[in-house]
Design an enzyme around this catalytic site. Sequence first.
Site, PDB file in Angstrom:
ATOM      1  N   ARG A 172       0.872  -1.299  -0.180  1.00  0.00           N
ATOM      2  CA  ARG A 172       0.014   0.092  -0.049  1.00  0.00           C
ATOM      3  C   ARG A 172       0.888   1.225   0.136  1.00  0.00           C
ATOM      4  NH1 ARG A 172      -2.284   0.932   5.302  1.00  0.00           N
ATOM      5  NH2 ARG A 172      -0.983   2.495   5.448  1.00  0.00           N
TER       6      ARG A 172
ATOM      7  N   HIS B  97      -3.486   4.593   4.735  1.00  0.00           N
ATOM      8  CA  HIS B  97      -4.768   3.728   4.798  1.00  0.00           C
ATOM      9  C   HIS B  97      -5.804   4.662   4.005  1.00  0.00           C
ATOM     10  CE1 HIS B  97      -8.121   1.585   6.337  1.00  0.00           C
ATOM     11  NE2 HIS B  97      -8.613   2.730   7.014  1.00  0.00           N
TER      12      HIS B  97
ATOM     13  N   TYR C 235       3.949   4.919  11.509  1.00  0.00           N
ATOM     14  CA  TYR C 235       4.222   3.449  11.872  1.00  0.00           C
ATOM     15  C   TYR C 235       5.299   2.824  10.692  1.00  0.00           C
ATOM     16  CZ  TYR C 235       0.190   3.457   8.609  1.00  0.00           C
ATOM     17  OH  TYR C 235      -0.712   3.847   7.663  1.00  0.00           O
TER      18      TYR C 235
END
Lengths: 380, 343
Positions: free
Chosen positions: B256, B260, B269
Amino acid sequence: MAVSTRSTIEKELTEAAAAPNRMTATEHHDSHDEHGPVAHGLFSPPTGVTGTDSRSGVTMIEAINQALAEEMERDPRVFLLGEDIGPRGGVFGATKGLIERFGPERVLDTPIAESGFTGFGIGAALLGSVPVIEIQFADFIYSALEQIFSEMAKMHYRSNGDARLRMVVRAPIGGGIHGGFYHSQSPENLFVVPGLKVAMPATPSDAKGMLKAAIRDPNPVIFFEHKRLYRSLREPMPEDDVLVPLGMARIARPGTTLSVITYGATVHEAIKAAGSLMADGIDAEVLDLRSLQPYDKPAILASIAKTHRALVVHEASKTNGFGAELAAFIADEAFMELDAPVRRLAAPDSPAMPYNHLLESAYLVDAAKIAAAMRELAAF
Amino acid sequence: MATLTAIAPLTDHRTVGLSDDDAIQIFDVMLRTREIDERMWALNRQGKAPFVVPCRGQEAAQAGAAWALDPKKDWLFPHYRDLGLALWFGFTTNELFLMFFAKGTDSISGGRQMTHHFGSQARHVASISAPLGTQIPHAVGGAYAMRLQGTTGAVTITCFGEGTSSKGDFYEACSLAALHKLPVIFLCENNGYAISVPMSKQSPVPNVADRAAAFGFPGVIVDGTDPFATYAAVRDARARGVAGEGPTLIEAKMYRLLPHTSDDNDMTYRTREEVRQAEEGEPLRRIVEYMQARGLLSEDEIAARRARIRKEIAAAVAAAQSAPEADPVTVADRVYAPVEEGI
């Protein structure tokens, strides 16, 4: 060793039987066990509920079986799924004989996976099949709540009317059958949300006519069947294809002094209570709501316009029970009609129905408690 | 992050039975998906739309899967990152921007749902929600309905991330599909992260595909940045399903590339360096290099295609921005379907 173990057990059994509040054999078992050694009092509840009790008519469980068979016959898109509904015929017998008649593809025994098979039903409904799901006990429906609330209830609205879910979720509900915490719950209030319809018949003929209407309804219907009513009353059943529309109440007992607004097993308790008060000049009307979502607001208002007193009764616990909605509705819409405050009679706010028979009776709303509440309301 | 095979050459499209023209059309799906996705992201960053779910990095798997499916017969039970598959099942660029701006004329939900919550009965795309994994049992029940109705030569496909594969609905659905040997394709688009949680913290086993063994059907791992490899896996899974051999789980591994959603900050993160490395093997770059190296499309031809798509997107954005808003008086409409239509 074996002999001494057995004598210990027998000694303790004698002590247990002599202990206070024991459950008697007649309370725990009854004579209507049709399901062999697996079943016991839980699956074939005792008789004794007042109503149209006669040996010649049809019980609610038979009426449900007839409705399923007739709708499967009428519409090949209808199929059944759930736990133990195949050769076992359902733990209560609702689907008895149907796998023999319609085959295993249309009477599908599922793994114990309430969320999975409820979602499975939703997918089948999207592609034009008509699933009728049996959740074995309403107490076990919680695994499927995400599918019911996030998917079933919202599908039509979120697709702006494009997708519709013609499907039914049947679930045995209620207690008074020594089912303990997890075979006695009444969670019907949870399902009163926009997008779902909620039905809860109190008689065999309503169960049949409403289930047939639910199966033909283009919307998802949660269909609660009170376990205590499954075999406790009989009614002659018309041969014709009779539908009972969802959302319409019925006057179960006409009266003039006060209105009892209820549904499910407590309808019969209220009728019994009303009969017991006639000698005291209290003539109560009992309104059987039959549907909780949508519920029949005009019928409630009409009854209150006649009696000017309202007692809301249900088996579920009181705080935030469906009676809270009914009482709020009456206060909103009929305040000027009322000669007394709206009263609610419900189970205590304990987490569930206890197993011990005295505790169970203490929890249950019965005719005596309803009669006492009626007296109070009439005297206000 | 997902373990990507070190930027190997793409599968030769001819070895999986694809013509040059097929390869070009798959490229077109990828390019259109990327262009729409980038435009939506930019519009969000400009403050012109409240929310977007990006799919950058997932275009190859979606375009490859798309080419193996027949939208006239098959049904898609997507997740919100399936922009490429939504295009393949017939949503137009115009419609996708009406959805994005949640306009009253949005064909998917009339502006009721957040963007990227696809759905259209006519297009065989099941309406989806935001709780994860609920669509997986729907796909299995859909396949069962096909069987009950005597529909043959068709499958259902459901897509989800590796994060979703931790949910009970995934396992319950796999079990039901396997029990009845239903024509279902479970396509896990493993993009390495469940919002912030990497695969290593989600799963005690390294591959989602390994879980298929528990249900007795094949679990296949493919490079999800290779459209031709994904095509082949989905084609084979579809053939199995249609032949009555049951479901297949395909795990397409990818990365990805964006946060998100537009509301996520991925730098909390993961590192910029990790994302930069993944960009080197990202699917658009790989397919562009492939098309040119094979002489299928020249740099100029690719530029021309891109320009044409951008023009269409600009028109779609303008049309959607000036489209009518949802009418507030309809807020409680269509909660229920009229009963007489059912009986």
